[in-house]
Design an enzyme around this catalytic site. Structure first.
Site, PDB file in Angstrom:
ATOM      1  N   ASP A  63     -16.381  -9.188   4.745  1.00 38.48           N
ATOM      2  CA  ASP A  63     -16.851 -10.124   5.770  1.00 38.48           C
ATOM      3  C   ASP A  63     -18.360 -10.188   5.624  1.00 38.48           C
ATOM      4  O   ASP A  63     -19.068  -9.245   5.990  1.00 38.48           O
ATOM      5  CB  ASP A  63     -16.457  -9.618   7.157  1.00 38.48           C
ATOM      6  CG  ASP A  63     -16.920 -10.547   8.284  1.00 38.48           C
ATOM      7  OD1 ASP A  63     -17.740 -11.447   8.023  1.00 38.48           O
ATOM      8  OD2 ASP A  63     -16.469 -10.362   9.429  1.00 38.48           O
ATOM      9  N   TYR A 156     -23.676 -25.754  11.595  1.00 39.22           N
ATOM     10  CA  TYR A 156     -23.594 -25.918  10.145  1.00 39.22           C
ATOM     11  C   TYR A 156     -24.923 -26.422   9.578  1.00 39.22           C
ATOM     12  O   TYR A 156     -25.457 -25.857   8.616  1.00 39.22           O
ATOM     13  CB  TYR A 156     -22.472 -26.897   9.805  1.00 39.22           C
ATOM     14  CG  TYR A 156     -22.234 -27.074   8.328  1.00 39.22           C
ATOM     15  CD1 TYR A 156     -21.424 -26.193   7.624  1.00 39.22           C
ATOM     16  CD2 TYR A 156     -22.803 -28.133   7.629  1.00 39.22           C
ATOM     17  CE1 TYR A 156     -21.200 -26.354   6.262  1.00 39.22           C
ATOM     18  CE2 TYR A 156     -22.588 -28.302   6.269  1.00 39.22           C
ATOM     19  CZ  TYR A 156     -21.783 -27.417   5.594  1.00 39.22           C
ATOM     20  OH  TYR A 156     -21.577 -27.577   4.249  1.00 39.22           O
ATOM     21  N   LYS A 160     -27.565 -24.380   7.047  1.00 43.28           N
ATOM     22  CA  LYS A 160     -27.926 -24.836   5.706  1.00 43.28           C
ATOM     23  C   LYS A 160     -29.433 -25.036   5.573  1.00 43.28           C
ATOM     24  O   LYS A 160     -30.027 -24.739   4.521  1.00 43.28           O
ATOM     25  CB  LYS A 160     -27.162 -26.113   5.368  1.00 43.28           C
ATOM     26  CG  LYS A 160     -25.648 -25.908   5.265  1.00 43.28           C
ATOM     27  CD  LYS A 160     -25.283 -24.855   4.224  1.00 43.28           C
ATOM     28  CE  LYS A 160     -23.787 -24.666   4.082  1.00 43.28           C
ATOM     29  NZ  LYS A 160     -23.431 -23.701   3.035  1.00 43.28           N
TER      30      LYS A 160
END
Length: 261
Positions: A63, A156, A160
């Site tokens: 993980d 997200y 990024k």
């Protein structure tokens, strides 16, 4: 080509999509691949495919958002396979939710895998490289949405953008050790993450928006990653290589097509 013969490469998210394609590509060029994935089944399937094609690989369950899991898995790679020359950070998740209703837990989950995972993996591997006085390569997978908004995906997009900022910083910090840190910035790419979202309407919009006229295959992104991981890119660090079919340079912007990694 055998650019990675005799070298160990760690690829996270190796069970699917760009990660799987990258693991297969590096193995095809001689690397012994440590295939990291949170799913043992997916990691083992990637390793099986590599071995069936004559390559060498071993599965590792990790993980990437958890420090203990990361450090134990990286230490196991060093013990079992040897010091890695290359780390490719491909692991990533996506949650679509309007920012006004996105929970803190959803946001943290995306940041944890996509951004903290890159930090934890990179530092764990780099410590071994520095201790052994061995140069190496780190390649991070960003997204065009580090620079172009993606609706209803605050976590997200933030992750990024953070990956690219982290890439720049680590590149400067670790140059003295001979460790290069670069990133690829994929556009729309076929993967388990995106395929359910590529409806006929979305694909039509994407094909009009992308100058090269098609959604990328993960193997096309893997080819760029392999370049940045190779000696051919030895004078590149802190670079972000777009692999988006010209998406980000196209001035004609339709409104709502969906195009994450």
């Amino acid at each position: 080509m055998n650019r990675f013969r005799g070298k160990v490469a760690i690829v996270t998210g190796a069970g699917a999509g760009i990660g799987r394609a990258t693991a297969l590509r590096l193995a095809s060029e001689g690397a012994q691949v440590a295939a990291f994935d949170i799913s043992r089944e997916r990691a083992e399937e990637t390793v099986k495919t590599i071995e069936e094609n004559g390559g060498r690989a071993a599965p590792f369950v990790a993980d990437v958002s958890e420090k203990v899991s990361v450090e134990a898995s990286v230490d196991a790679v060093v013990t079992q396979l040897g010091l890695p020359f290359c780390l490719v950070n491909c692991a990533g998740i996506l949650k679509i939710s309007p920012a006004l209703t996105m929970t803190v837990e959803e946001f943290d989950a995306v940041i944890g895998v996509n951004l903290r995972g890159v930090f934890l993996m990179s530092t764990a591997v780099a410590r071994h490289m520095v201790a052994a006085a061995q140069p190496g390569r780190i390649v991070n997978v960003s997204s065009i949405h580090a620079a172009i908004s993606l609706r209803d995906s605050a976590g997200y997009a933030a992750s990024k953008g953070g990956i690219e900022a982290l890439t720049f910083t680590l590149a400067a910090d670790w140059a003295e050790y001979g460790i290069t840190v670069n990133a690829v910035r994929p556009g729309a790419t076929w993967s388990a993450l995106t395929t359910p979202m590529y409806t006929p309407e979305v694909l039509s919009a994407l094909e009009k928006r992308i100058p090269l006229g098609a959604v990328a295959q993960p193997e096309q992104v893997a080819a760029a990653i392999a370049y940045l991981a190779s000696e051919e890119a030895s004078y590149s660090t802190g670079a972000v290589l777009a692999v988006d079919g010209g998406y980000t340079v196209n001035g004609d912007l339709p409104g709502k097509e969906y195009s994450p990694r």
